[in-house]
Design an enzyme around this catalytic site. Structure first.
Site, PDB file in Angstrom:
ATOM      1  N   HIS A  70       0.999 -87.929  12.154  1.00 40.03           N
ATOM      2  CA  HIS A  70       1.533 -87.241  13.526  1.00 40.03           C
ATOM      3  C   HIS A  70       0.936 -87.327  14.830  1.00 40.03           C
ATOM      4  O   HIS A  70       0.418 -86.263  15.174  1.00 40.03           O
ATOM      5  CB  HIS A  70       2.010 -85.773  13.040  1.00 40.03           C
ATOM      6  CG  HIS A  70       0.947 -84.934  12.279  1.00 40.03           C
ATOM      7  ND1 HIS A  70      -0.510 -84.860  12.922  1.00 40.03           N
ATOM      8  CD2 HIS A  70       0.981 -84.173  11.070  1.00 40.03           C
ATOM      9  CE1 HIS A  70      -1.097 -83.969  12.036  1.00 40.03           C
ATOM     10  NE2 HIS A  70      -0.209 -83.736  11.099  1.00 40.03           N
TER      11      HIS A  70
ATOM     12  N   HIS B 206      -1.807 -76.631  -0.131  1.00 39.14           N
ATOM     13  CA  HIS B 206      -1.592 -76.869   0.811  1.00 39.14           C
ATOM     14  C   HIS B 206       0.029 -77.215   1.135  1.00 39.14           C
ATOM     15  O   HIS B 206       0.391 -77.951   0.375  1.00 39.14           O
ATOM     16  CB  HIS B 206      -2.479 -77.915   1.583  1.00 39.14           C
ATOM     17  CG  HIS B 206      -2.109 -77.880   3.231  1.00 39.14           C
ATOM     18  ND1 HIS B 206      -1.457 -76.886   4.085  1.00 39.14           N
ATOM     19  CD2 HIS B 206      -2.725 -78.971   4.092  1.00 39.14           C
ATOM     20  CE1 HIS B 206      -1.598 -77.612   5.233  1.00 39.14           C
ATOM     21  NE2 HIS B 206      -2.287 -78.716   5.276  1.00 39.14           N
TER      22      HIS B 206
ATOM     23  N   ASP C 137       2.251 -83.976   3.274  1.00 34.43           N
ATOM     24  CA  ASP C 137       1.590 -85.085   2.864  1.00 34.43           C
ATOM     25  C   ASP C 137       0.903 -84.617   1.471  1.00 34.43           C
ATOM     26  O   ASP C 137       0.317 -85.461   0.545  1.00 34.43           O
ATOM     27  CB  ASP C 137       0.488 -85.413   3.899  1.00 34.43           C
ATOM     28  CG  ASP C 137      -0.511 -84.659   4.430  1.00 34.43           C
ATOM     29  OD1 ASP C 137       0.099 -83.511   4.586  1.00 34.43           O
ATOM     30  OD2 ASP C 137      -1.836 -84.712   4.828  1.00 34.43           O
TER      31      ASP C 137
HETATM   32 FE1  FEO Z   1      -2.588 -80.560   6.671  1.00 35.74          FE
HETATM   33 FE2  FEO Z   1      -3.489 -83.683   4.890  1.00 35.74          FE
HETATM   34  O1  FEO Z   1      -2.343 -81.941   5.635  1.00 35.74           O
END
Ligand code: FEO
Length: 409
Positions: A28, A82, A86
């Site tokens: 990103h 999280h 990803d």
């Molecule tokens: Fe905040 Fe590796 O994702």
């Protein structure tokens, strides 16, 4: 059982079952020149626990690594540290395939995951500092809100003294080696700093508080296992210590001079500014905006004390590359910088003012009014450019000695 893609043992009971992404070059907007890893972990106690999943493109690899040591259907618990995809993108498929008894996430994670996809089961929220005995292991959850999402948390596995730190202490670095001590130190330093600058810098105040909170817990630590890049089993004090330093962003004598140029006039000014900075004892890094990715510039800025930005005026506005860099940089809020704007122009010359406004909005202390040169700089213009560099270096000295009590280079 698969055998080509294998799980790798980290401690007595912890195994790495992630995916190595050698190909990714853009995360990103962050240029990941060395690829990355999406790390997931298994705790093999009485009943298996899966910590995090991987990006959907890595799902088959993760499942193969899990299957190399256990029947995936035997996974009893899944913990999602999280919500960003990803780490959670494979979660619905994992839930469907494994049918775990319970899925845990932070309180914000329990709200955030269903907003991304149909998870396929109820999510059990855990509280900050809650400790659970699961599968024969003792797990403590530490909320790490806004480091770097509202849902983020660490999970600590007491028996093996492992901190699963989610994005914290990670880096984008694909490698066959799983441990940081197996990789070249200069590569680790570069990628860890770049990761911090691009992912965590904005959250430095929260990070400073988090590090104090974690230190106060006095958790014995043998391993830090992040969700990207290598796992740390040596030098953990330094791994944590450099986060504390980066979050502080102490001014140094390094000066980033970011510029772009149409016909080399602004470039000439940048060079003269660099000479003045060096004359004043600063360490100038001239970065051509069109030749440097925004995420590389952020990595350079992490340990800098000055930011000077120069650009020509194009169609009454900013040069596009500088607009890109400045927008990205402003969002990440680097702190404790002095600096200035400069540039050459032909007709109206708005760019220097626009750069200056952005620097001011970033709380960069402007050492003097932006330096504008019409058309091609004369010898006198270049002397003024050099003097601007010198003036910034002198201010850097003052700031370093006032704030730090010493010069940090
Ligand atoms: Fe905040 Fe590796 O994702």
């Amino acid at each position: 059982m698969h055998d080509a893609l294998r799980a790798q043992q980290i401690t007595d009971r912890v195994w790495w079952v992630g995916a190595i992404d050698w190909d990714i070059r853009d995360f990103h907007g962050y240029m990941t020149g060395r690829g990355t890893t999406w790390n997931a972990y298994l705790i093999l106690g009485d009943e298996p626990i899966l910590i995090d999943t991987v990006k959907p493109s890595g799902k088959a690899e993760m499942m193969a690594r899990i299957a190399s040591i256990i029947d995936p259907a035997s996974i009893r618990y899944v913990i999602s540290n999280h919500t960003e995809m990803d780490h959670s993108g494979s979660l619905p498929d994992v839930v469907r395939a494994v049918r775990p008894a319970q899925l845990f996430a932070s309180q914000m994670g329990a709200k955030g995951l269903p907003a991304h996809f149909d998870v396929g089961m109820e999510i059990t929220p855990v509280k900050d500092l809650e400790t659970l005995t699961l599968g024969g292991g003792t797990l403590t959850f530490v909320e790490t809100r806004m480091v770097h999402w509202p849902d983020s948390m660490f999970t600590y596995f007491a028996e093996d003294q492992v901190l699963f730190s989610s994005d914290g202490f990670g880096m984008h670095l694909a490698s066959q080696q799983r441990f940081a001590d197996e990789l070249p130190a200069e590569v680790l330093d570069q990628e860890a700093a770049k990761y911090f600058a691009n992912i965590l810098l904005l959250f430095s105040p929260q990070l400073t508080k988090l590090l104090d909170k974690v230190a106060g817990l006095n958790l014995p630590l043998k391993v830090i296992a992040p969700d990207h890049g290598p796992i740390f089993r040596e030098g953990l004090g330094e791994v944590i210590g450099r986060y504390a330093r980066w979050a502080e962003q102490k001014p140094t004598m390094k000066a980033v001079v970011l510029y772009d140029s149409m016909w080399d006039s602004t470039k000439l000014m940048a060079k003269a500014i660099g000479e003045g900075l060096a004359e004043g004892g600063a360490d100038p890094r001239l970065l051509w905006a069109r030749g440097c990715h925004r995420s590389h510039v952020m990595g350079e800025l992490l340990d800098a004390g000055a930011l000077l930005v120069g650009g020509p005026t194009l169609n009454n506005g900013l040069f596009p590359t500088l607009a890109d860099h400045l927008t990205y940089m402003k969002g990440l809020r680097p702190r404790n910088l002095v600096g200035a704007a400069f540039g050459s122009y032909g007709w109206s010359g708005e760019a220097v003012k626009l750069i200056e406004e952005t620097l001011a909005a970033m709380d960069v202390e402007l050492v003097q009014e932006g330096l504008r040169v019409k058309w091609v700089p004369t010898a006198d213009d270049l002397l003024r450019s050099r003097q601007l560099g010198l003036a910034v270096a002198q201010r850097m000295h003052e700031v370093c000695t006032t704030r730090n009590g010493a010069i940090h280079r």
